[in-house]
Scaffold this motif. Structure first.
Motif, PDB file in Angstrom:
ATOM      1  N   THR A 146      44.948  64.702  18.346  1.00  2.00           N
ATOM      2  CA  THR A 146      44.061  63.550  18.476  1.00  2.00           C
ATOM      3  C   THR A 146      44.006  62.804  17.158  1.00  2.00           C
ATOM      4  OG1 THR A 146      42.306  65.161  18.235  1.00  2.00           O
ATOM      5  CG2 THR A 146      42.479  64.112  20.368  1.00  2.00           C
ATOM      6  N   GLY A 147      43.871  61.501  17.267  1.00  4.99           N
ATOM      7  CA  GLY A 147      43.735  60.668  16.072  1.00  4.99           C
ATOM      8  C   GLY A 147      45.050  60.386  15.389  1.00  4.99           C
ATOM      9  N   GLU A 148      46.110  60.255  16.191  1.00  6.83           N
ATOM     10  CA  GLU A 148      47.425  59.996  15.603  1.00  6.83           C
ATOM     11  C   GLU A 148      47.494  58.690  14.829  1.00  6.83           C
ATOM     12  OE1 GLU A 148      49.889  60.213  19.112  1.00  6.83           O
ATOM     13  OE2 GLU A 148      50.915  61.918  18.216  1.00  6.83           O
ATOM     14  N   GLU A 149      46.630  57.757  15.204  1.00  8.52           N
ATOM     15  CA  GLU A 149      46.704  56.439  14.576  1.00  8.52           C
ATOM     16  C   GLU A 149      45.905  56.367  13.271  1.00  8.52           C
ATOM     17  OE1 GLU A 149      48.726  54.153  15.507  1.00  8.52           O
ATOM     18  OE2 GLU A 149      49.369  55.295  17.254  1.00  8.52           O
ATOM     19  N   THR A 150      45.218  57.445  12.942  1.00  9.46           N
ATOM     20  CA  THR A 150      44.436  57.454  11.710  1.00  9.46           C
ATOM     21  C   THR A 150      45.331  57.157  10.507  1.00  9.46           C
ATOM     22  OG1 THR A 150      43.206  59.221  12.749  1.00  9.46           O
ATOM     23  CG2 THR A 150      42.721  58.799  10.453  1.00  9.46           C
ATOM     24  N   GLU A 151      44.883  56.244   9.677  1.00 12.08           N
ATOM     25  CA  GLU A 151      45.734  55.822   8.574  1.00 12.08           C
ATOM     26  C   GLU A 151      45.373  56.531   7.275  1.00 12.08           C
ATOM     27  OE1 GLU A 151      45.608  51.554   8.411  1.00 12.08           O
ATOM     28  OE2 GLU A 151      47.523  51.490   9.458  1.00 12.08           O
ATOM     29  N   VAL A 152      46.401  56.754   6.488  1.00 13.58           N
ATOM     30  CA  VAL A 152      46.188  57.432   5.219  1.00 13.58           C
ATOM     31  C   VAL A 152      47.249  56.970   4.228  1.00 13.58           C
ATOM     32  CG1 VAL A 152      47.559  59.437   5.899  1.00 13.58           C
ATOM     33  CG2 VAL A 152      45.807  59.698   4.165  1.00 13.58           C
ATOM     34  N   ASP A 153      46.926  57.043   2.976  1.00 12.06           N
ATOM     35  CA  ASP A 153      47.855  56.640   1.925  1.00 12.06           C
ATOM     36  C   ASP A 153      49.143  57.452   2.023  1.00 12.06           C
ATOM     37  OD1 ASP A 153      47.766  55.250  -1.015  1.00 12.06           O
ATOM     38  OD2 ASP A 153      48.952  57.083  -1.019  1.00 12.06           O
ATOM     39  N   LYS A 154      50.259  56.762   1.796  1.00 11.31           N
ATOM     40  CA  LYS A 154      51.552  57.413   1.977  1.00 11.31           C
ATOM     41  C   LYS A 154      51.717  58.629   1.072  1.00 11.31           C
ATOM     42  CE  LYS A 154      56.440  56.387   2.217  1.00 11.31           C
ATOM     43  NZ  LYS A 154      56.805  57.170   3.365  1.00 11.31           N
ATOM     44  N   THR A 155      51.255  58.503  -0.154  1.00 10.98           N
ATOM     45  CA  THR A 155      51.396  59.629  -1.086  1.00 10.98           C
ATOM     46  C   THR A 155      50.573  60.822  -0.620  1.00 10.98           C
ATOM     47  OG1 THR A 155      51.399  57.905  -2.743  1.00 10.98           O
ATOM     48  CG2 THR A 155      51.452  60.155  -3.524  1.00 10.98           C
ATOM     49  N   ALA A 202      42.612  64.279  13.601  1.00 10.88           N
ATOM     50  CA  ALA A 202      42.479  63.513  12.366  1.00 10.88           C
ATOM     51  C   ALA A 202      41.461  62.417  12.603  1.00 10.88           C
ATOM     52  CB  ALA A 202      43.816  62.909  11.965  1.00 10.88           C
ATOM     53  N   TYR A 203      40.596  62.216  11.647  1.00  9.01           N
ATOM     54  CA  TYR A 203      39.644  61.116  11.765  1.00  9.01           C
ATOM     55  C   TYR A 203      39.104  60.735  10.386  1.00  9.01           C
ATOM     56  CZ  TYR A 203      36.395  65.098  11.741  1.00  9.01           C
ATOM     57  OH  TYR A 203      35.727  66.245  11.420  1.00  9.01           O
ATOM     58  N   HIS A 204      38.523  59.575  10.340  1.00  6.73           N
ATOM     59  CA  HIS A 204      37.918  59.101   9.082  1.00  6.73           C
ATOM     60  C   HIS A 204      36.445  59.435   9.071  1.00  6.73           C
ATOM     61  CE1 HIS A 204      41.198  55.851   8.396  1.00  6.73           C
ATOM     62  NE2 HIS A 204      41.558  57.031   7.976  1.00  6.73           N
ATOM     63  N   GLN A 205      35.987  59.868   7.934  1.00  9.70           N
ATOM     64  CA  GLN A 205      34.553  60.126   7.808  1.00  9.70           C
ATOM     65  C   GLN A 205      34.137  59.632   6.427  1.00  9.70           C
ATOM     66  OE1 GLN A 205      33.091  64.242   7.644  1.00  9.70           O
ATOM     67  NE2 GLN A 205      32.149  63.819   9.604  1.00  9.70           N
ATOM     68  N   SER A 206      33.372  58.583   6.408  1.00 15.58           N
ATOM     69  CA  SER A 206      32.881  57.956   5.181  1.00 15.58           C
ATOM     70  C   SER A 206      33.937  57.949   4.065  1.00 15.58           C
ATOM     71  CB  SER A 206      31.604  58.630   4.683  1.00 15.58           C
ATOM     72  OG  SER A 206      31.835  59.970   4.395  1.00 15.58           O
ATOM     73  N   SER A 207      34.949  57.126   4.277  1.00 15.55           N
ATOM     74  CA  SER A 207      36.040  56.897   3.327  1.00 15.55           C
ATOM     75  C   SER A 207      36.779  58.178   2.942  1.00 15.55           C
ATOM     76  CB  SER A 207      35.582  56.156   2.076  1.00 15.55           C
ATOM     77  OG  SER A 207      34.982  57.040   1.172  1.00 15.55           O
ATOM     78  N   LYS A 208      36.710  59.140   3.833  1.00  8.00           N
ATOM     79  CA  LYS A 208      37.526  60.347   3.646  1.00  8.00           C
ATOM     80  C   LYS A 208      38.362  60.546   4.904  1.00  8.00           C
ATOM     81  CE  LYS A 208      35.732  62.154  -0.175  1.00  8.00           C
ATOM     82  NZ  LYS A 208      36.440  62.663  -1.310  1.00  8.00           N
ATOM     83  N   LEU A 209      39.475  61.181   4.718  1.00  6.47           N
ATOM     84  CA  LEU A 209      40.278  61.557   5.876  1.00  6.47           C
ATOM     85  C   LEU A 209      40.009  63.035   6.154  1.00  6.47           C
ATOM     86  CD1 LEU A 209      42.738  61.044   7.853  1.00  6.47           C
ATOM     87  CD2 LEU A 209      44.104  62.083   6.059  1.00  6.47           C
ATOM     88  N   VAL A 210      39.685  63.318   7.387  1.00  2.41           N
ATOM     89  CA  VAL A 210      39.454  64.709   7.749  1.00  2.41           C
ATOM     90  C   VAL A 210      40.519  65.133   8.747  1.00  2.41           C
ATOM     91  CG1 VAL A 210      37.803  66.378   8.637  1.00  2.41           C
ATOM     92  CG2 VAL A 210      36.990  64.348   7.439  1.00  2.41           C
ATOM     93  N   ILE A 211      41.141  66.247   8.476  1.00  6.43           N
ATOM     94  CA  ILE A 211      42.108  66.800   9.417  1.00  6.43           C
ATOM     95  C   ILE A 211      41.651  68.203   9.778  1.00  6.43           C
ATOM     96  CG2 ILE A 211      44.491  67.510   9.780  1.00  6.43           C
ATOM     97  CD1 ILE A 211      45.269  65.398   7.730  1.00  6.43           C
ATOM     98  N   GLU A 212      41.541  68.451  11.063  1.00  8.99           N
ATOM     99  CA  GLU A 212      41.127  69.777  11.501  1.00  8.99           C
ATOM    100  C   GLU A 212      42.261  70.436  12.262  1.00  8.99           C
ATOM    101  OE1 GLU A 212      37.479  69.681  13.684  1.00  8.99           O
ATOM    102  OE2 GLU A 212      36.468  68.491  12.145  1.00  8.99           O
TER     103      GLU A 212
END
Lengths: 759, 153
Positions: free
Chosen positions: A453-462, A504-514
């Protein structure tokens, strides 16, 4: 090799890499939905694209292999081969081989890769299936004979509708073969026309269009424009046409109403299809030649049926019924595969090439290097803007202030956009996990249902790049250690199929992956026991549950007594943790015995910018990542206690917190302020609490992180640097690391075993 | 074959490095000091948005700055390092033919002799050609330092 050719090849390799990533997902989907011809068509299109372009840019070996691969796919499409996990295995292996191939080519354009082994495997699996499909083969032969006569029947004005055999005699296989023929024609045409003039390209386009889906009158006009073509090209067409006289004459007689040029186009197309098929390695020569005949006929029929409709729109109903054997038959055959089976016939059937055009995204590729440069300069711009703002306030000019304010807004906008450019969806990484779960569960003979779930969640490439390895490890662990064996699961009255979920999801300017599994959970008691056995802990040590679970992050710790192919070598979780911490992230474990375990990775969205607290020590300014700061306390009389046993400690709301002085940690001697006026920064990291005393807090800013040079790699205690508003560089403090050097150089404190390990 | 060299002074002495190694010459800007590094690491500077580490060559080579010492930084591109090297001042750019250079004599017991590659002398000049990476201690220690990162199994 000239640069143009080199660029072409490079572009191709880039493109192919993307195709293959897409393809892998398709294969896995295919395993779950073997009947979904759409997926198979998508795969076919991708492989065909690679085949076509690889030959076009001169990677013949690659083209050769994909050709074989395509054969296999054709058999699958024709249902001559049943899709099962064995076949999917081969498909995945082919994909891996292609991946490896392209990687090798990326390093060395002229490299040669041996594909014989895998080609043999393809042949083997195709042969093993040929016995089963014998029956089908005879059927197909019948159809070929019937279609062989189509050219005569295509003279629709003469042949009565009753003459034609019933439509349902043409199975999907035939239609698909036709479709494939069309694709091959396109490819052939593209190659022939590559070096022609723009004029000829235009002509080529019109031929292609008429072959693809010519439903409107405009296409015919385009074809007619072809009349004014360069004579050399026309003669070339004629040459090709003579190459297949039967096809050519059939066209002439069949499509009396169409313009001569259009007919020639169709003729040349079918001729080239014949050439193409003849070139194919003859695995079954007889069948092949029959296919060839069929393909030519099929193409003609399609081209003509559409032309017929275009010219006589009012009679199209009758036309298509008369065309039943070719156009209508094809359409009915395609009904299940693409759903284009209207009475309009095969002519307006959307060809694969068309759908690939629709998929193309409006995007360009930019090298990361250029992007980083841009971001670097944007960072500079932000700094300069801040300087200007200071100046504007001093100048006391309203218009200047206003302009600078506007500029500030624009700068912020530019900064946001440029930062966004580095963001990529996590999808790609997730797709790799599908494969890992599949392979791992196959080795361990476990049934796993993977939910993403949350495949579209965006994150910095590095961040994403650094996330890959830890994620692979955690997912493997979830399958291996997390989910129990099938027998254990049944004994525990759980479903036979284990569940692994990656979220994967965003939580207050953080990326969370479970990474969640519904396995047996982690038992801290057992871990403690194991640690004592391994001599990591002293016998009789009692740990809290959290500390016990955190043992899995201890280097060299493994609960598996035997190292398996998958995991159990005791290298891993500590590296997972350190890798995640390297990108400013943290990892948490939630586990319940019998129900499952959740690994939670919390990451910053980007590493390029952090929220920083700017602190001073003496004359120097430093940045502390805000994420590390738990709280700050202004020191009061009596807060700081010096003791010979514990060093300096901060007494805070009844807690005793070790305290370090920043200027001492930095090895500086001077501190203007007395400890009583200073501010303590409290850091809490998984039970490890300490405080660092700084002179003052200057402010909080978003700062652009700049790497320090490699020559400073050995310098500990700093995670990077940044440029402050005054244009001067400042170091970003890594307090935890800094106090650990302080500990080894100044005082060796005997920390409790558990905490030492958890940290 | 002739090569162009940039000549600079450290204290009373004159040195030269190939011009190709030098990207630019700047006056000494504000330097932010580092911590837990050898004393010759002066600190970091902001060179148009890029963070550059500055090393004091005089200190590294144990040369006493002259009384009228200026401070100049030559930005050197010693792949993969981009370093600012703090020197007294740049004197000249010379085009010198290889044949005009002589080998350094065998010297025993002089610590700095390692980094001297060639010697150039005319009637009024005595210039030591130095191997900058060697002089700065970047020739091998850092480049080939094995990565301590462990791979995940």
């Amino acid at each position: 090799m000239d640069t143009f050719e080199l660029d072409l090849k490079k572009d191709f390799l880039e493109e192919a890499t993307q195709f293959l990533e897409q393809a892998e997902r398709f294969y896995l989907e295919l395993e779950n939905n073997p009947d979904d011809t759409r997926i198979l068509n998508d795969i076919f299109r991708l492989v065909h694209n690679i085949k076509g372009s690889s030959k076009a840019v001169g990677f013949d070996e690659l083209g050769g292999f994909t050709h074989e691969f395509e054969h296999l796919l054709t058999e699958l499409k024709n249902h001559q081969l049943v899709i099962n996990s064995g076949v999917v295995n081969i498909l995945l292996r082919c994909n891996d081989h292609l991946n490896g191939f392209i990687r090798t080519l990326k390093e060395d354009m002229s490299a040669s890769v041996d594909s014989n082994a895998i080609i043999d495997e393809i042949h083997l699996i195709m042969q093993s299936s040929s016995a089963d499909s014998n029956e089908q083969n005879t059927e197909t032969e019948d159809e070929f004979f019937f279609l062989d006569q189509v050219p005569d029947q295509n003279n629709f004005e003469d042949s009565p509708p009753g003459d034609v055999p019933s439509e349902n005699m043409i199975p999907d296989a035939v239609f698909d073969a036709g479709q494939q023929a069309l694709e091959e024609i396109e490819l052939e045409l593209e190659q022939t026309l590559k070096e022609q003039t723009i004029m000829q390209e235009q002509y080529h386009k019109s031929v292609k269009e008429i072959l693809d889906a010519p439903t409107s009158q405009t296409h015919l006009h385009l074809i007619e424009n072809g009349d004014s073509l360069d004579p050399t090209y026309q003669s070339e067409i004629e040459e090709v046409t003579t190459g297949s006289t039967t096809a050519g004459s059939a066209t002439d007689s069949g499509a009396g109403t169409t313009t001569a040029t259009a007919t020639e186009a169709a003729g040349s197309a079918s001729a080239s299809s014949a050439v193409q098929t003849d070139k194919a390695p003859a695995t079954g020569p007889q069948q092949k030649s029959q296919k060839t005949t069929f393909k030519s006929t099929k193409t003609l029929a399609q081209a003509k049926s559409s032309q017929f409709q275009n010219i006589n729109p009012q009679t199209s109903g009758g036309g298509s019924s008369q065309l039943g054997p070719s156009g209508g038959g094809g359409a009915s055959g395609s009904g299940s595969s693409t759903g284009g089976g209207s009475s309009a016939g095969g002519g307006n059937h959307p060809s694969p090439a068309n759908s690939s055009g629709a998929v193309a995204d409006e995007s360009i590729r930019i090298s990361l290097l250029r992007l980083d440069k841009l971001i670097n300069y944007v960072g500079e711009l932000v700094v300069l803007q801040a300087v200007m703002k200071e100046l504007a306030i001093q100048q006391n000019s309203n218009i200047l202030k206003k302009t600078v304010h506007q500029m500030g807004k624009v700068t912020k906008e530019i900064q946001d956009i440029s930062m966004g450019l580095r963001m990529v969806p996590i999808k790609q990484t997730f797709q790799k996990m599908q494969r890992i779960v599949r392979d791992t569960s196959a080795v361990l003979d476990k049934k796993i249902n993977l939910i993403l779930t949350g495949e579209e969640t965006e994150v910095d490439k590095t961040v994403l790049e650094n996330l890959n390895d830890p994620l692979v490890h955690l997912v493997r662990n979830a399958v291996d250690h997390g989910v129990e064996s099938t027998t254990d699961r049944l004994a525990a009255q759980k479903s036979e199929v284990g569940k692994v979920q990656i979220k994967a999801y965003h939580q207050s300017s953080k990326l969370v992956i479970e990474i969640i599994d519904d396995g047996a959970g982690i038992d801290p008691e057992k871990l403690t026991q194991k640690a004592i056995e391994k001599g990591i802990l002293r016998p009789g040590t009692k740990l809290s549950n959290d500390d016990g679970i955190n043992l899995i992050f201890h280097p060299g710790f493994s609960t598996k007594s035997v190292a398996t192919e998958v995991s159990g070598r005791g290298v891993g979780m500590d590296v997972v943790k350190s890798n995640i911490e390297k990108i400013q992230g943290e990892i948490q474990i939630e586990t319940e015995i019998g129900t499952g375990t959740t690994f939670k990775i919390i990451l910053p969205l980007t590493l390029a910018i952090i929220d920083g607290m700017i602190v001073s020590s003496g004359d120097e300014k430093f940045v502390v990542p805000l994420s590390h700061v738990h709280e700050t306390v202004r020191m009061k009389q009596g807060d700081l206690q010096k003791s010979s046993g514990l060093g300096n400690v901060l007494l805070l709301r009844g807690e005793t917190i070790p305290m370090y002085f920043l200027h001492q940690l930095l090895g500086r001697s001077d501190s203007k302020h007395s400890a009583q006026e200073a501010i303590a920064i409290i850091v809490r990291n998984q039970g490890h609490v300490f405080s660092v005393l700084v002179d003052d807090i200057i402010g909080q800013h978003q700062v652009v992180v700049k790497k320090l040079g490699d020559e400073l790699k050995t310098m500990k205690g700093f995670s990077g640097s940044t440029i402050l508003g005054d244009g001067r560089p400042a170091l970003i403090l890594e307090l935890e690391e800094m106090i650990s050097i302080g500990n080894t150089t100044t005082q060796k404190r005997d920390k409790s075993t558990g905490k030492g390990m958890a940290a | 074959m002739s090569t162009r060299y940039i000549c600079f002074s450290l204290g009373q002495e004159e040195f030269a490095v190939p011009l190709m190694e030098v990207r630019e010459v700047i006056a000494l800007p504000d330097v932010t000091p580092l911590a837990h590094v050898p004393a010759y690491f002066k600190g970091i500077i902001n060179l148009r948005g890029q963070i550059i580490t500055v090393i004091d060559l005089r200190q590294k080579l144990n040369i006493k700055p002259s009384s009228q010492s200026e401070n100049t930084i030559i930005i050197c591109d010693l792949h993969p390092y981009m370093l600012g090297v703090l020197i007294d001042s740049v004197n000249d750019v010379l085009t010198i033919d290889d044949s005009q250079l002589s080998e350094k004599p065998d010297v025993v017991g002089v610590r700095n002799s390692d980094y001297v590659s060639k010697v150039y002398q005319t009637e009024d000049k005595f210039i030591l050609f130095i191997n900058l990476p060697k002089a700065l201690g970047f020739d091998m220690k850092f480049i080939h330092a094995p990565s301590t990162e462990k791979r995940i199994s």
